[in-house]
Enzyme design. Structure first.
Site, mmCIF file in Angstrom:
data_model
loop_
_atom_site.group_PDB
_atom_site.id
_atom_site.type_symbol
_atom_site.label_atom_id
_atom_site.label_comp_id
_atom_site.label_asym_id
_atom_site.label_seq_id
_atom_site.Cartn_x
_atom_site.Cartn_y
_atom_site.Cartn_z
ATOM 1 N N ALA A 43 0.851 -1.195 0.000
ATOM 2 C CA ALA A 43 0.000 0.000 0.000
ATOM 3 C C ALA A 43 0.880 1.236 0.000
ATOM 4 O O ALA A 43 1.798 1.349 0.823
ATOM 5 C CB ALA A 43 -0.905 0.005 1.225
ATOM 6 N N ILE A 140 22.487 -2.581 12.197
ATOM 7 C CA ILE A 140 23.158 -3.234 13.333
ATOM 8 C C ILE A 140 22.104 -4.004 14.136
ATOM 9 O O ILE A 140 21.121 -3.405 14.568
ATOM 10 C CB ILE A 140 23.832 -2.204 14.278
ATOM 11 C CG1 ILE A 140 24.790 -1.292 13.509
ATOM 12 C CG2 ILE A 140 24.549 -2.899 15.425
ATOM 13 C CD1 ILE A 140 25.385 -0.170 14.363
ATOM 14 N N GLY A 191 22.290 14.616 0.827
ATOM 15 C CA GLY A 191 21.159 13.728 1.107
ATOM 16 C C GLY A 191 21.278 13.008 2.439
ATOM 17 O O GLY A 191 20.480 12.134 2.741
ATOM 18 N N LYS A 209 15.663 6.364 19.859
ATOM 19 C CA LYS A 209 16.378 5.085 19.810
ATOM 20 C C LYS A 209 16.935 4.720 21.197
ATOM 21 O O LYS A 209 16.849 3.561 21.625
ATOM 22 C CB LYS A 209 17.506 5.162 18.785
ATOM 23 C CG LYS A 209 16.983 5.369 17.359
ATOM 24 C CD LYS A 209 18.097 5.782 16.405
ATOM 25 C CE LYS A 209 17.582 6.044 14.999
ATOM 26 N NZ LYS A 209 18.563 6.701 14.133
ATOM 27 N N GLY A 306 19.807 3.870 5.469
ATOM 28 C CA GLY A 306 19.988 3.458 4.082
ATOM 29 C C GLY A 306 19.036 2.337 3.726
ATOM 30 O O GLY A 306 18.553 1.609 4.600
HETATM 31 N N1 HSE Z 1 17.887 10.127 10.469
HETATM 32 C C1 HSE Z 1 18.459 8.920 10.949
HETATM 33 C C2 HSE Z 1 19.984 9.100 11.067
HETATM 34 C C3 HSE Z 1 18.122 7.796 10.011
HETATM 35 O O1 HSE Z 1 20.522 10.107 10.627
HETATM 36 O O2 HSE Z 1 20.634 8.234 11.620
HETATM 37 C C4 HSE Z 1 17.855 6.468 10.629
HETATM 38 O O3 HSE Z 1 17.066 6.508 11.767
#
Ligand code: HSE
Length: 439
Positions: A43, A140, A191, A209, A306
């Protein structure tokens, strides 16, 4: 065994990586899992983009709820991101009895307790799985490490470089002596940083995180609202320089530590001794250290973002679900692959190994020696990367010749060295040390 049927919500960078990795490695994955994993429905509001990725391999729809309503689907992968519609869809998928895989750290760090509680009650109390390896440090496997690999330990602390954007910015500031604003523009141009980089540079992404790791390390609820969060926007290039002179690097660390009074949960720029491995994690790479009472200090390093690195984590979660919901004998096979799929691939004899070499030989300091040696190497197709010939010491007529080769077959090197050692101008045997770039 019936294949695990998967529905994908959102097929941007990570979603297309998931599709590509699953398609490319399907055979290897089946050998590990004991059953296929098929993305049957995708979707995405941009159905043209989705169709361009999956072709006829999956049904493409623009309504995520059509995926959740499909009784054939066992697992829903949520790759939409954010706390809004993603939260509603995850809860609906759980209510529909689907297992969920998500990369959405923001959602879980803020609403994780509600989502995990709903998952535990789903299917009339039987429960569904909500897996999120991709949410922390991309490729990781730190979630699996905390949940499984280090499960014997009383964990004392977890500390990590868990935001690639800010690590890239800090590396560039240090390397080039540039200020924060200039490097941020460069990062956006390349980018690395989002058009709105607030979550990254203000430390919020790292705190999401760290919150998840903290919950898993210490068995506490997810408490993003209690995290101390300080980003890198106020960091001065000068402080990076002074820290360097003192033997430190400045990194944005996500830290969670067990102390007598409770749990520390914080994200902020931190001086780390340069000699620590983690201080040398540069660019957009991530690394996490975990200290447990039994294992001591451990370090995990890799790509934190990535398409395919993140897909690697998402697909690993799918494999876990496929194993756990399959036949009991398929659950986590001892040697990682299903016993029926163990391959007879031979272990190569050392002569067939391809690597590069450091060669050191003692040679007579006379005309033509280098040419003879390199000529023998060339005959075996061994290409030279670098050569050092030391000047002979006063009164000596011998010197050391050091050669670095490019990658070549070990057997060819063996043959070449037998000829080299037979030269009258080469004294004694050649010292041969294999070299690996580990890039
Ligand atoms: N914006 C995050 C970083 C990407 O720069 O690590 C992955 O969570």
């Amino acid at each position: 065994m019936k294949a695990l049927k998967v529905g994908l919500l959102g097929i941007g960078t990570v979603g297309s990586g998931v599709f590509t990795v699953l398609t490319r490695n399907q055979e290897e994955i089946v050998r590990r899992t004991g059953r296929g994993i098929e993305i049957c429905m995708v979707a995405d509001l941009d159905t043209a983009r989705a169709t361009a990725v999956v072709g006829n391999a999956a049904q493409v729809v623009n309504d995520a709820r059509a995926v959740i309503a499909n009784p054939e689907i066992d697992v829903v992968i949520e790759l939409i991101g954010g706390y809004g519609i993603a939260k509603a869809l995850v809860l609906e998928a759980i209510a529909a009895g689907k297992h969920v895989v998500t990369a959405n750290k923001a959602l879980l760090a803020v609403h994780g307790d509600e989502i995990f509680a709903a998952a535990a009650k789903a299917r009339n109390g039987q429960g569904v799985m909500v897996l999120f390896e991709a949410a922390v440090a991309g490729g990781i496997p730190i979630i699996k490490t905390l949940r499984e690999g280090l499960t014997a330990n009383r964990i004392q602390w977890v500390a990590g470089i868990i935001n690639g954007t800010t690590n890239f910015i800090l590396s560039e500031m240090r390397d080039k002596g540039l200020d924060f604003a200039t490097v941020l523009k460069e990062a956006q141009h390349l980018g690395y940083a989002e058009a709105d980089p607030t979550f990254d540079i203000e430390g919020i992404d790292a705190a999401h995180k760290a919150t998840l790791m903290s919950a898993m390390a210490f068995g506490i609820p997810v408490q993003f609202d209690k995290a101390y969060v300080e980003g890198i926007t106020k960091l001065d290039a000068e402080d990076i320089k002074y820290a360097e002179q003192l033997g430190y690097r400045i990194k944005l660390l996500g830290i969670s530590k067990r102390v007598d009074a409770g749990i520390e949960l914080r994200v902020h720029p931190t001086l780390i001794p340069t000699k620590r491995l983690i201080a040398n994690v540069e660019g957009a790479m991530n690394a996490v250290m975990v200290q447990g009472d039994a294992v001591g200090t451990t370090l995990y390093y890799g790509k934190g973002a990535g398409s395919e690195p993140t897909a690697s984590a998402v697909v690993a979660d799918l494999v876990d679900i496929a194993r756990m919901t399959g036949h009991a004998s398929q659950a986590t096979p001892a040697l990682a692959f299903q016993p029926s799929s163990v391959s007879a691939l031979p272990i190569l004899p050392i002569e067939l190994v391809v690597t590069s070499f450091y060669l050191r030989m003692r040679v007579a300091d006379e005309a033509g020696v280098l040419a003879k040696v390199t000529g023998i190497l060339a005959e075996q197709g061994i290409s030279i990367d670098a050569v050092i010939q030391k000047e002979a010491k006063d009164g000596e007529n011998q010197t050391d010749l050091i050669i670095l080769t490019h990658d070549c077959l070990e057997g060819k090197v063996g043959m070449a060295l037998r000829q080299v050692e037979a030269l009258s101008s080469v004294i004694g045997s050649v010292v041969k040390i294999r070299k690996e770039e580990l890039a």
